[in-house]
Design a protein around this motif. Structure first.
Motif, short mmCIF file in Angstrom:
data_model
loop_
_atom_site.label_atom_id
_atom_site.label_comp_id
_atom_site.label_asym_id
_atom_site.label_seq_id
_atom_site.Cartn_x
_atom_site.Cartn_y
_atom_site.Cartn_z
N ASN A 67 59.21 105.69 24.61
CA ASN A 67 58.95 104.78 25.71
C ASN A 67 58.19 103.54 25.27
OD1 ASN A 67 60.05 106.64 27.64
ND2 ASN A 67 58.16 107.81 27.45
N ALA A 68 58.54 102.40 25.90
CA ALA A 68 57.85 101.15 25.61
C ALA A 68 56.40 101.24 26.06
CB ALA A 68 58.55 100.00 26.34
N THR A 93 52.50 99.29 19.22
CA THR A 93 53.21 98.72 20.35
C THR A 93 54.67 99.06 20.18
OG1 THR A 93 51.62 96.91 20.53
CG2 THR A 93 53.76 96.59 21.60
N VAL A 94 55.26 99.68 21.21
CA VAL A 94 56.66 100.09 21.18
C VAL A 94 57.44 99.19 22.14
CG1 VAL A 94 58.29 101.97 21.60
CG2 VAL A 94 56.02 102.47 20.70
N ASP A 95 58.49 98.55 21.61
CA ASP A 95 59.35 97.70 22.40
C ASP A 95 60.63 98.45 22.77
OD1 ASP A 95 57.68 95.47 22.33
OD2 ASP A 95 58.58 94.71 20.49
N GLY A 96 61.07 98.30 24.02
CA GLY A 96 62.31 98.90 24.47
C GLY A 96 62.12 100.34 24.91
N GLU A 97 63.18 100.92 25.45
CA GLU A 97 63.18 102.31 25.91
C GLU A 97 64.31 103.03 25.20
OE1 GLU A 97 61.14 103.76 28.30
OE2 GLU A 97 60.03 101.91 28.59
N LEU A 98 64.09 104.27 24.85
CA LEU A 98 65.13 105.10 24.23
C LEU A 98 65.96 105.71 25.34
CD1 LEU A 98 66.17 106.09 21.52
CD2 LEU A 98 64.67 108.05 21.75
N LEU A 99 67.26 105.45 25.31
CA LEU A 99 68.15 105.97 26.36
C LEU A 99 68.65 107.35 26.04
CD1 LEU A 99 70.18 102.74 27.00
CD2 LEU A 99 68.23 103.58 28.28
#
Length: 99
Positions: A67-68, A93-99
């Motif tokens: 998760n972002a 810092t995590v960018d984007g979401e894992l689908l």
């Protein structure tokens, strides 16, 4: 008679295999190290202030960032004299979401 000098964990470090900014889906390797006498018997990994993993005596753990958001990790080392040592915070810092 043997004199035994006991020391609580010191020089506690949390290392990762990445930079401070990653994309969702990245697998992070965490390694916690410390100096202690007697040796460390438990390493704990914290995420945003909560224990997420007891790493036992290995001090290593792998986590997929899904998760972002901004995450603060630190580790804690414990030995049998009830000594506790804590690492500095590691901020990811995590960018984007894992689908």
């Amino acid at each position: 008679m043997v004199n035994f000098l006991a020391d609580p964990p010191a020089n506690v470090y949390l290392n990762t295999n990445t930079t401070s900014k990653v994309c969702a889906g990245v697998v992070i390797n965490f390694t916690c190290t410390a100096e202690a006498n007697p040796a460390v018997h438990t390493f704990l990994l914290y995420e945003n202030g909560s224990v997420i993993r007891n790493m036992g005596i290995s001090g290593t753990w792998i986590k997929t960032m899904k998760n972002a958001g901004q995450y603060v990790f630190r580790c804690e080392a414990n030995n049998s004299i009830q000594g506790i040592g804590k690492s500095n915070d590691t901020i990811l810092t995590v960018d984007g979401e894992l689908l």
